[in-house]
Design a protein around this motif. Structure first.
Motif, PDB file in Angstrom:
ATOM      1  N   UNK A   1     -10.462 -15.620 -11.458  1.00  0.00           N
ATOM      2  CA  UNK A   1     -11.824 -15.107 -11.260  1.00  0.00           C
ATOM      3  C   UNK A   1     -12.367 -14.613 -12.595  1.00  0.00           C
ATOM      4  N   UNK A   2     -13.074 -15.481 -13.335  1.00  0.00           N
ATOM      5  CA  UNK A   2     -13.563 -15.088 -14.665  1.00  0.00           C
ATOM      6  C   UNK A   2     -14.512 -13.892 -14.643  1.00  0.00           C
ATOM      7  N   UNK A   3     -15.155 -13.640 -13.493  1.00  0.00           N
ATOM      8  CA  UNK A   3     -16.081 -12.508 -13.436  1.00  0.00           C
ATOM      9  C   UNK A   3     -15.370 -11.178 -13.204  1.00  0.00           C
ATOM     10  N   UNK A   4     -14.077 -11.181 -13.069  1.00  0.00           N
ATOM     11  CA  UNK A   4     -13.246  -9.992 -12.891  1.00  0.00           C
ATOM     12  C   UNK A   4     -13.445  -9.374 -11.503  1.00  0.00           C
TER      13      UNK A   4
ATOM     14  N   UNK B   1     -18.634  -4.832 -16.099  1.00  0.00           N
ATOM     15  CA  UNK B   1     -17.216  -5.042 -15.785  1.00  0.00           C
ATOM     16  C   UNK B   1     -16.555  -6.053 -16.718  1.00  0.00           C
ATOM     17  N   UNK B   2     -17.338  -6.932 -17.322  1.00  0.00           N
ATOM     18  CA  UNK B   2     -16.752  -7.889 -18.269  1.00  0.00           C
ATOM     19  C   UNK B   2     -16.174  -7.175 -19.487  1.00  0.00           C
ATOM     20  N   UNK B   3     -16.810  -6.082 -19.898  1.00  0.00           N
ATOM     21  CA  UNK B   3     -16.288  -5.324 -21.043  1.00  0.00           C
ATOM     22  C   UNK B   3     -14.912  -4.764 -20.737  1.00  0.00           C
ATOM     23  N   UNK B   4     -14.708  -4.289 -19.515  1.00  0.00           N
ATOM     24  CA  UNK B   4     -13.386  -3.801 -19.120  1.00  0.00           C
ATOM     25  C   UNK B   4     -12.409  -4.957 -18.917  1.00  0.00           C
TER      26      UNK B   4
ATOM     27  N   UNK C   1     -10.701  -4.631 -22.814  1.00  0.00           N
ATOM     28  CA  UNK C   1      -9.471  -3.828 -22.808  1.00  0.00           C
ATOM     29  C   UNK C   1      -8.233  -4.698 -23.028  1.00  0.00           C
ATOM     30  N   UNK C   2      -8.099  -5.847 -22.327  1.00  0.00           N
ATOM     31  CA  UNK C   2      -6.952  -6.719 -22.639  1.00  0.00           C
ATOM     32  C   UNK C   2      -6.960  -7.214 -24.088  1.00  0.00           C
TER      33      UNK C   2
ATOM     34  N   UNK D   1      -9.042 -13.680 -25.615  1.00  0.00           N
ATOM     35  CA  UNK D   1      -9.813 -12.685 -24.874  1.00  0.00           C
ATOM     36  C   UNK D   1     -10.976 -12.147 -25.701  1.00  0.00           C
ATOM     37  N   UNK D   2     -10.834 -12.109 -27.013  1.00  0.00           N
ATOM     38  CA  UNK D   2     -11.956 -11.692 -27.853  1.00  0.00           C
ATOM     39  C   UNK D   2     -13.085 -12.718 -27.777  1.00  0.00           C
ATOM     40  N   UNK D   3     -12.724 -13.995 -27.850  1.00  0.00           N
ATOM     41  CA  UNK D   3     -13.734 -15.047 -27.748  1.00  0.00           C
ATOM     42  C   UNK D   3     -14.369 -15.053 -26.359  1.00  0.00           C
ATOM     43  N   UNK D   4     -13.539 -14.939 -25.324  1.00  0.00           N
ATOM     44  CA  UNK D   4     -14.072 -14.936 -23.965  1.00  0.00           C
ATOM     45  C   UNK D   4     -14.966 -13.727 -23.725  1.00  0.00           C
ATOM     46  N   UNK D   5     -14.596 -12.579 -24.293  1.00  0.00           N
ATOM     47  CA  UNK D   5     -15.432 -11.388 -24.138  1.00  0.00           C
ATOM     48  C   UNK D   5     -16.833 -11.647 -24.687  1.00  0.00           C
TER      49      UNK D   5
END
Length: 320
Positions: A17-20, A33-36, A40-41, A71-75
């Motif tokens: 679930x990419x939207x978390x 919620x995407x920032x968390x 965070x990861x 995760x940095x790129x995805x963020x």
């Protein structure tokens, strides 16, 4: 090894679930919620890679480093999607604004990874920088120049000077130029020159599209090209080539001087292939007169300044 396994589990969770949190992501830019879910990861993986590097470069370290970059790129990319699309992460299409932001972010991260891998020597940082550069190149060609090019499609680029053209072409040109300097000296010359050439093409595209914006308004794909507009293109390209030549001389950059030669050669080709057949009257005369004056001035400058012969050494004094 356990840290690498945990990184894999977190990656699988994001893939599920990419939207978390599903549709409750929210429309608030950045602070959602995407920032968390991604930030965070990413922060934890960067910290984990720092501690793992103390024990040497091995497979677990590379796995955690790869997760940190991923995760940095995805963020960044996932924050761009709801920001541009009013909270819709799964929107099927991407417009000029979204593609431009993705290109800028990818180039900026590539610059950061290039600098980082010089200190770390990590193969993951090395390949991560290359992959981000390739992604930026693909998005530039397919997005900025084809699928989302305002010259071809009905796209409102906004105001006269502060518009989407700055974000889509001028800023990527600056970032690509910085990237070419970041990789100069330790990557193959063809790699750095290709990135620099991309920066030149983006800058020339910005100049051209900005002129069309001044003549046609915010919608660039409509209207006919007048003789005045064609003449303005030629003059602007000439000025751009002269600016590149001046910059190349001031900073002693052969790359800038070659870029200047390429732009002026393109202008000469446009004058004979397009201006000669489309311009009439005073515009045709001014176009060729301006081009001739600039070429004569450049030839004189190269002969007198750059290719000036050194004075012959004076003969030593003879003894009485």
């Amino acid at each position: 090894t356990l840290a690498a396994i945990m990184a894999g589990i977190v990656v699988l969770r994001i893939g599920y679930e990419p939207r978390i949190v599903g549709s409750a992501v929210g429309t608030t830019p950045i602070f959602n919620w995407l920032l968390w879910g991604y930030g965070v990861p990413a922060l934890c993986f960067w910290g984990g890679s720092y501690f793992l590097r103390r024990n040497g470069d091995d497979a677990p370290l590379r796995s955690v480093e790869a997760a940190a970059i991923l995760f940095t790129v995805l963020l960044a990319f996932m924050e761009i999607r709801p920001f541009v699309n009013n909270g819709d992460v799964y929107r099927e299409t991407a417009g000029l604004t979204e593609v431009a932001l993705q290109v800028c972010v990818a180039l900026a991260m590539a610059i950061g990874l290039e600098r980082l891998q010089l200190r770390s020597g990590s193969v993951v940082h090395n390949y991560g920088a290359v992959l981000l550069t390739l992604f930026a190149a693909a998005a530039t060609v397919l997005g900025l120049f084809l699928l989302d090019n305002p010259l071809f499609w009905h796209i409102d680029v906004g105001g006269r000077f502060f518009n989407l053209l700055l974000l889509g072409y001028a800023l990527p040109a600056v970032l690509a130029l910085l990237l070419s300097y970041a990789v100069a000296g330790y990557r193959p010359p063809a790699y750095a020159n290709t990135v620099a050439g991309t920066a030149l093409i983006l800058a020339l595209a910005y100049v051209t599209l900005e002129i069309r914006r001044l003549y046609h308004g915010p919608i660039l794909s409509t209207g006919t090209t007048t003789a005045a507009e064609q003449y303005t293109y030629s003059i602007a390209w000439l000025v751009f080539g002269i600016v590149l030549l001046g910059a190349g001389i001031i900073v002693n950059s052969q790359r800038a001087r070659l870029a200047s030669a390429a732009v002026i050669a393109l202008t000469i080709g446009k004058a004979f292939l397009i201006d000669m057949s489309t311009l009439t009257g005073v515009y045709r005369a001014l176009s060729f007169m301006g081009l001739g004056i600039v070429l004569v001035a450049i030839g004189w400058f190269y002969q007198r300044i750059l290719f000036r012969k050194a004075p012959p050494p004076s003969a030593p004094p003879t003894s009485a």
